[in-house]
Design a protein around this motif. Sequence first.
Motif, PDB file in Angstrom:
ATOM      1  N   LEU A  30      -4.171  62.672  38.720  1.00  0.00           N
ATOM      2  CA  LEU A  30      -3.786  63.881  38.305  1.00  0.00           C
ATOM      3  C   LEU A  30      -2.595  64.292  38.955  1.00  0.00           C
ATOM      4  CD1 LEU A  30      -6.891  66.238  37.887  1.00  0.00           C
ATOM      5  CD2 LEU A  30      -5.405  65.396  36.195  1.00  0.00           C
ATOM      6  N   ASP A  31      -2.064  63.396  40.184  1.00  0.00           N
ATOM      7  CA  ASP A  31      -0.752  63.553  40.674  1.00  0.00           C
ATOM      8  C   ASP A  31       0.253  62.653  40.140  1.00  0.00           C
ATOM      9  OD1 ASP A  31      -1.700  61.174  41.675  1.00  0.00           O
ATOM     10  OD2 ASP A  31      -1.321  61.872  43.800  1.00  0.00           O
ATOM     11  N   THR A  32      -0.032  62.054  38.968  1.00  0.00           N
ATOM     12  CA  THR A  32       0.868  61.209  38.326  1.00  0.00           C
ATOM     13  C   THR A  32       2.217  61.786  37.761  1.00  0.00           C
ATOM     14  OG1 THR A  32      -0.961  59.643  37.722  1.00  0.00           O
ATOM     15  CG2 THR A  32       1.288  59.371  36.399  1.00  0.00           C
ATOM     16  N   PRO A  33       3.505  61.370  38.293  1.00  0.00           N
ATOM     17  CA  PRO A  33       4.422  62.266  37.606  1.00  0.00           C
ATOM     18  C   PRO A  33       4.695  62.054  36.333  1.00  0.00           C
ATOM     19  CG  PRO A  33       5.202  60.879  39.629  1.00  0.00           C
ATOM     20  CD  PRO A  33       3.761  60.326  39.139  1.00  0.00           C
ATOM     21  N   VAL A  34       5.505  63.113  35.573  1.00  0.00           N
ATOM     22  CA  VAL A  34       5.542  63.137  34.082  1.00  0.00           C
ATOM     23  C   VAL A  34       6.947  63.118  33.891  1.00  0.00           C
ATOM     24  CG1 VAL A  34       5.402  64.418  31.971  1.00  0.00           C
ATOM     25  CG2 VAL A  34       3.695  64.753  33.936  1.00  0.00           C
ATOM     26  N   ILE A  42       0.839  65.119  35.926  1.00  0.00           N
ATOM     27  CA  ILE A  42      -0.161  65.228  34.998  1.00  0.00           C
ATOM     28  C   ILE A  42      -1.023  66.463  35.260  1.00  0.00           C
ATOM     29  CG2 ILE A  42      -2.473  64.585  34.195  1.00  0.00           C
ATOM     30  CD1 ILE A  42      -0.228  62.834  32.835  1.00  0.00           C
ATOM     31  N   ALA A  43      -1.322  66.767  36.319  1.00  0.00           N
ATOM     32  CA  ALA A  43      -2.265  68.242  36.440  1.00  0.00           C
ATOM     33  C   ALA A  43      -1.294  69.512  36.072  1.00  0.00           C
ATOM     34  CB  ALA A  43      -2.346  68.327  37.943  1.00  0.00           C
ATOM     35  N   ARG A  75      -5.009  79.453  37.687  1.00  0.00           N
ATOM     36  CA  ARG A  75      -5.434  77.782  37.637  1.00  0.00           C
ATOM     37  C   ARG A  75      -6.356  77.643  38.553  1.00  0.00           C
ATOM     38  NH1 ARG A  75      -0.438  73.609  38.318  1.00  0.00           N
ATOM     39  NH2 ARG A  75      -1.721  71.715  38.577  1.00  0.00           N
ATOM     40  N   PRO A  76      -7.395  76.851  37.769  1.00  0.00           N
ATOM     41  CA  PRO A  76      -8.455  76.115  38.339  1.00  0.00           C
ATOM     42  C   PRO A  76      -8.239  75.088  39.398  1.00  0.00           C
ATOM     43  CG  PRO A  76      -8.309  75.504  36.092  1.00  0.00           C
ATOM     44  CD  PRO A  76      -7.055  76.358  36.352  1.00  0.00           C
ATOM     45  N   ALA A  77      -9.400  74.663  39.878  1.00  0.00           N
ATOM     46  CA  ALA A  77      -9.235  73.192  40.698  1.00  0.00           C
ATOM     47  C   ALA A  77      -8.861  72.367  39.789  1.00  0.00           C
ATOM     48  CB  ALA A  77     -10.459  73.176  41.520  1.00  0.00           C
ATOM     49  N   ASP A  78      -8.179  71.310  40.463  1.00  0.00           N
ATOM     50  CA  ASP A  78      -7.726  70.213  39.597  1.00  0.00           C
ATOM     51  C   ASP A  78      -8.677  69.471  39.012  1.00  0.00           C
ATOM     52  OD1 ASP A  78      -5.317  70.605  40.460  1.00  0.00           O
ATOM     53  OD2 ASP A  78      -4.764  68.834  41.633  1.00  0.00           O
ATOM     54  N   ASP A  79     -10.118  69.472  39.455  1.00  0.00           N
ATOM     55  CA  ASP A  79     -11.136  68.299  38.819  1.00  0.00           C
ATOM     56  C   ASP A  79     -11.620  69.486  37.685  1.00  0.00           C
ATOM     57  OD1 ASP A  79     -12.571  70.731  40.294  1.00  0.00           O
ATOM     58  OD2 ASP A  79     -13.512  69.046  41.377  1.00  0.00           O
ATOM     59  N   GLU A  80     -11.187  70.650  37.586  1.00  0.00           N
ATOM     60  CA  GLU A  80     -11.595  71.410  36.398  1.00  0.00           C
ATOM     61  C   GLU A  80     -10.508  71.430  35.071  1.00  0.00           C
ATOM     62  OE1 GLU A  80     -12.712  75.109  37.573  1.00  0.00           O
ATOM     63  OE2 GLU A  80     -14.148  74.296  39.378  1.00  0.00           O
ATOM     64  N   ALA A 135       3.769  59.466  30.987  1.00  0.00           N
ATOM     65  CA  ALA A 135       3.275  59.418  32.169  1.00  0.00           C
ATOM     66  C   ALA A 135       2.213  58.390  32.477  1.00  0.00           C
ATOM     67  CB  ALA A 135       2.804  60.863  32.789  1.00  0.00           C
ATOM     68  N   ALA A 136       1.489  58.202  31.560  1.00  0.00           N
ATOM     69  CA  ALA A 136       0.199  57.399  31.661  1.00  0.00           C
ATOM     70  C   ALA A 136       0.602  55.962  31.260  1.00  0.00           C
ATOM     71  CB  ALA A 136      -0.785  58.036  30.894  1.00  0.00           C
ATOM     72  N   GLY A 137       1.986  55.577  30.663  1.00  0.00           N
ATOM     73  CA  GLY A 137       2.223  54.399  30.007  1.00  0.00           C
ATOM     74  C   GLY A 137       1.383  53.996  28.982  1.00  0.00           C
ATOM     75  N   ALA A 138       0.930  54.958  28.121  1.00  0.00           N
ATOM     76  CA  ALA A 138       0.068  54.626  26.739  1.00  0.00           C
ATOM     77  C   ALA A 138       1.196  54.772  25.717  1.00  0.00           C
ATOM     78  CB  ALA A 138      -0.835  55.902  26.840  1.00  0.00           C
ATOM     79  N   ASP A 139       0.502  54.062  24.602  1.00  0.00           N
ATOM     80  CA  ASP A 139       1.419  54.234  23.332  1.00  0.00           C
ATOM     81  C   ASP A 139       1.664  55.514  23.036  1.00  0.00           C
ATOM     82  OD1 ASP A 139       1.365  51.323  23.404  1.00  0.00           O
ATOM     83  OD2 ASP A 139      -0.376  51.282  22.129  1.00  0.00           O
ATOM     84  N   LEU A 140       2.786  56.039  22.510  1.00  0.00           N
ATOM     85  CA  LEU A 140       3.007  57.278  22.008  1.00  0.00           C
ATOM     86  C   LEU A 140       2.466  57.358  20.615  1.00  0.00           C
ATOM     87  CD1 LEU A 140       6.761  57.558  22.635  1.00  0.00           C
ATOM     88  CD2 LEU A 140       4.916  58.019  24.127  1.00  0.00           C
TER      89      LEU A 140
END
Length: 260
Positions: A30-34, A42-43, A75-80, A135-140
């Motif tokens: 979740l701390d991956t930069p966008v 990402i969070a 804002r909820p906790a990151d895991d939510e 951010a995830a390096g996934a296909d658009l």
Amino acid sequence: MSRRSLDVVGTEVIREHAFGLAEVARRVPLDTPVPSCPDWTIADLVWHLTEVELFWTGVITSRPTGPGEYVEPTRPADDELIDGLERAATGLLDALDGVDPAEPAWSWADEQTVGFTLRRQSHEAAVHHVDGCLAAGADLPAFSPAFAADGIAEVIEVMLTGVPEWGRFERGNGVIRLQPGDTDDSWTLAFGRMIGTSPESGTEHDLDALDPVDEPPDATVEGTAADLHLWLNGRGDLASLTVRGDEALAHRLRDIAASL
């Protein structure tokens, strides 16, 4: 909302892209930069779309007369967060389901209909799905030419052009045209300034502005509607497009769009 918009936006589009963002967000920390949203992780991205969808759900279900009636969520906790996005998307979809787009509903734009929310949230979810993929390096996600062209039209018609009754447009130098190669659309815009004093706040405005014109351009930006859409929204590179004429005008247009 135009007939074309009704043909290409809707609850299924919102569902695809809101849940698409949730899916790619589960793949990375979740701390991956966008990269397309500086200073966001990402969070932050997931929470932003969650907040937006909660807000517009309230608009459609409660039909307020303005934004001041909205109570901001905590804002909820990151895991939510990701589960919360999926719940918010489901709530928005339920609120919009079966509602006539022509029904009146508040918005921050000139158009005060449910259709505004339907269109805006379709493109909002789509662009932020792109952010998550970058951010995830996934296909658009693949945008159809018609959907991408509607996204370009919305940015131009709703955000980049138009002057309030108390303002005026003062023409400057330069005319630019956006020309998709895979649709019949084109947009030709003159650069200038929006000048005036808001009667509500008393604020004096002197801002970059654009105005639709019908005349030869000084620069034309050409490419697929999807590539033009991504570039105009700051999610694509000008290198994927062809610029004919004064390239500085393309950078100027993108800077104005980024400032909104």
